[in-house]
Motif scaffolding. Sequence first.
Motif, short mmCIF file in Angstrom:
data_model
loop_
_atom_site.label_atom_id
_atom_site.label_comp_id
_atom_site.label_asym_id
_atom_site.label_seq_id
_atom_site.Cartn_x
_atom_site.Cartn_y
_atom_site.Cartn_z
N LYS A 257 23.07 22.09 44.82
CA LYS A 257 22.73 21.32 44.64
C LYS A 257 22.58 19.44 44.98
O LYS A 257 22.33 18.56 45.09
N ARG A 258 22.67 20.04 46.40
CA ARG A 258 23.37 18.65 47.26
C ARG A 258 22.52 18.13 47.81
O ARG A 258 22.55 16.90 47.77
N LYS A 259 21.32 19.16 48.46
CA LYS A 259 20.44 18.80 48.91
C LYS A 259 19.48 18.06 47.44
O LYS A 259 18.92 17.03 47.99
N LEU A 260 20.21 18.38 46.48
CA LEU A 260 19.00 17.61 44.78
C LEU A 260 19.77 16.48 45.16
O LEU A 260 18.44 15.37 43.76
N ALA A 261 21.02 16.55 45.49
CA ALA A 261 21.22 14.72 45.27
C ALA A 261 21.36 13.69 46.61
O ALA A 261 21.51 13.33 46.20
N GLY A 262 20.06 14.81 46.84
CA GLY A 262 20.13 13.42 48.65
C GLY A 262 21.21 13.29 49.65
O GLY A 262 20.54 12.61 49.98
N ALA A 263 21.92 14.05 49.35
CA ALA A 263 22.35 14.75 50.62
C ALA A 263 22.06 15.29 51.67
O ALA A 263 21.23 15.68 51.90
N LEU A 265 22.05 17.81 54.95
CA LEU A 265 21.98 19.15 55.48
C LEU A 265 22.65 19.52 57.00
O LEU A 265 22.30 18.72 57.54
N THR A 266 23.88 20.25 56.98
CA THR A 266 24.37 20.50 58.77
C THR A 266 22.93 21.74 58.34
O THR A 266 22.64 22.04 57.90
N GLU A 267 22.82 21.93 60.01
CA GLU A 267 22.03 23.00 60.63
C GLU A 267 22.05 24.32 60.03
O GLU A 267 21.50 25.22 59.49
N GLU A 268 23.28 24.42 59.84
CA GLU A 268 23.96 25.36 58.92
C GLU A 268 23.94 26.00 57.92
O GLU A 268 23.79 26.73 57.10
N GLU A 269 23.70 25.29 57.39
CA GLU A 269 23.83 24.25 55.56
C GLU A 269 22.42 25.39 55.79
O GLU A 269 21.90 25.78 54.24
N SER A 270 21.54 24.76 56.19
CA SER A 270 20.30 25.33 55.97
C SER A 270 19.49 26.51 56.13
O SER A 270 19.45 26.86 55.36
N LEU A 271 20.41 26.89 56.93
CA LEU A 271 20.06 28.37 57.61
C LEU A 271 20.60 29.43 56.51
O LEU A 271 20.02 30.53 56.15
N GLN A 272 21.90 28.64 55.95
CA GLN A 272 22.32 29.62 54.63
C GLN A 272 21.41 29.53 53.74
O GLN A 272 21.05 30.41 53.14
N TYR A 273 21.11 28.38 53.32
CA TYR A 273 20.08 28.29 52.26
C TYR A 273 19.15 29.42 52.44
O TYR A 273 18.60 29.76 51.98
N LYS A 274 18.34 29.16 53.09
CA LYS A 274 16.75 30.15 54.00
C LYS A 274 17.16 31.65 53.83
O LYS A 274 15.92 31.73 53.15
N SER A 275 18.82 31.54 54.58
CA SER A 275 18.29 33.39 55.08
C SER A 275 18.96 33.89 53.07
O SER A 275 18.06 34.65 52.84
N ALA A 276 19.52 33.37 51.97
CA ALA A 276 19.65 33.90 50.73
C ALA A 276 18.29 33.64 50.16
O ALA A 276 17.82 35.01 49.74
N VAL A 277 17.47 32.50 50.09
CA VAL A 277 15.65 32.60 49.63
C VAL A 277 15.73 33.96 49.82
O VAL A 277 14.42 34.31 49.37
N LEU A 278 15.41 34.23 51.27
CA LEU A 278 14.37 35.10 51.94
C LEU A 278 15.06 36.53 51.42
O LEU A 278 14.03 37.18 51.72
N HIS A 279 16.18 36.41 51.19
CA HIS A 279 16.54 37.94 51.18
C HIS A 279 16.03 38.39 49.93
O HIS A 279 15.77 39.65 49.68
N HIS A 280 16.61 36.98 48.66
CA HIS A 280 16.27 37.04 47.51
C HIS A 280 14.69 37.91 47.56
O HIS A 280 14.94 38.24 45.83
N LEU A 281 14.65 36.82 47.72
CA LEU A 281 12.72 37.02 48.09
C LEU A 281 12.37 38.65 48.17
O LEU A 281 11.29 39.52 47.15
N GLY A 282 12.87 39.15 49.06
CA GLY A 282 13.12 40.39 49.64
C GLY A 282 13.46 41.19 49.05
O GLY A 282 12.33 42.23 48.51
N ILE A 283 14.51 41.48 48.00
CA ILE A 283 14.40 41.94 46.67
C ILE A 283 13.60 42.07 46.10
O ILE A 283 12.77 43.44 45.29
N MET A 284 12.86 40.91 45.91
CA MET A 284 11.65 40.42 43.94
C MET A 284 10.77 41.53 44.86
O MET A 284 10.26 42.16 44.11
#
Length: 465
Positions: A257-263, A265-284
Amino acid sequence: MKEFMDENFLLETPTAEKLYHEYAKGMPIIDYHNHLPPDQILGDINFKNLTHAWLAGDHYKWRAMRSNGVNEAFCTGSKSDEEKFQKWAETVPYTMRNPLYHWTHLELQRYFGIQTILNGDSAESIYKEASEKLQTAEFSVQGLLGKMQVETVCTTDDPLDSLEHHIAYHKKGEGVKMFPAFRPDKFILIDNEGFEGYIQKLGELVGSEIKGFEDLMAALRKRADFFKANGCRVCDHGLEQIYATDFIEENVDKILKRKLAGADLTEEESLQYKSAVLHHLGIMYAELGWVQQFHVGALRNNNRRAMRELGPDTGWDSIGDWGQAQAMSKFLGKLDEYNQLAKTVIYNLNPADNYLIGTMIGNFNDGSVAGKVQFGSGWWFLDQKKGMEDQMDILSNVGLISRFVGMLTDSRSFLSFPRHEYFRRILCNLFGNDIEKGELPNDIPWIGQMIQDICYNNTKSYFEF
């Protein structure tokens, strides 16, 4: 002295020759990962000339030409097709010991029956002969694929793709089988330029605004279901490394939501997001019964000026150097723990990581499927003789090469399919030499069957084509 690229090219022993000519040579091709344009397959087009068929979009050749001092105008620029081909032909003699030299002459021989060595002097006659042939029905896209006994191709497609060409092609019910492959990297790489625009387009496509993480995953699932309904059974990711940082979904939702609002991101925030999407895609992927593929280790777009002037995929990438082991283990392990790990192929670009990946796959081969987790064939800078030999030797040493799913082109060119032959000759030479040295038994029927499995049968079974 052997003749240059004769019928026993790359085959060093009589046993290698027997394995190739009697077992490998005649096997059909399943090219389960490439970047071929589906509209050209649907339209069964004829290329205007050899430059259009051979040089357009080929960043391998462009890199070689630039290294040889050829101006960009002859690569991606405004020079005529004849002038571009002439400069490529003048570069070819300087590519000796680069795989381009072998690939070039294999392609001239196999498609056009041209045995002449390509250089500046022979360029005009070769260009004329090949270009004339390319205008005939025999040399349409389907004709070119048929010459190489191509049975199936999997293109690489964005989740936003309408798949209109795949759908229309399936209705025709003719020619080589063509399936889409799902590549959602644009929705993972949150730091990339244009990310917010991709999210907006995805929302518009599925008819629901994407406001947070749950919306995003629901939208990607809708697109994946659409892909599956149209024949898709594989996905692919081209990432620097697999992402597996710990995350809490509530926090990931806030990050998106912060990214979509134009903020920013820190490197750690980006990694958390990438990790979450990739994990859920793996389940899918596991739920869909797909094969997931990961191409890791490329450092892309190194030349900022070239990126600005020419854009991506124009020949400015190289091997990267990241720690791959821990995140890869964590990602695969987290999915495996709850029996959510799909069949997986991992392609490596950094040769320093070959043993790492060769041993990593064994951690998650659980006996449910032969070769469930695969060490993919030599990729990009490593899909040459030494790179292929190293990958196959390491897979043999720490795993089961007998269950290997073999070669793919990863190419944008319809003239690239002799790379399968190149791979098969190298494969047969490895086994043939071991037999001749007494390191393997002279059991040609069994080893010949193994060769055929690696070239075709394993692939057909694994991908369920």
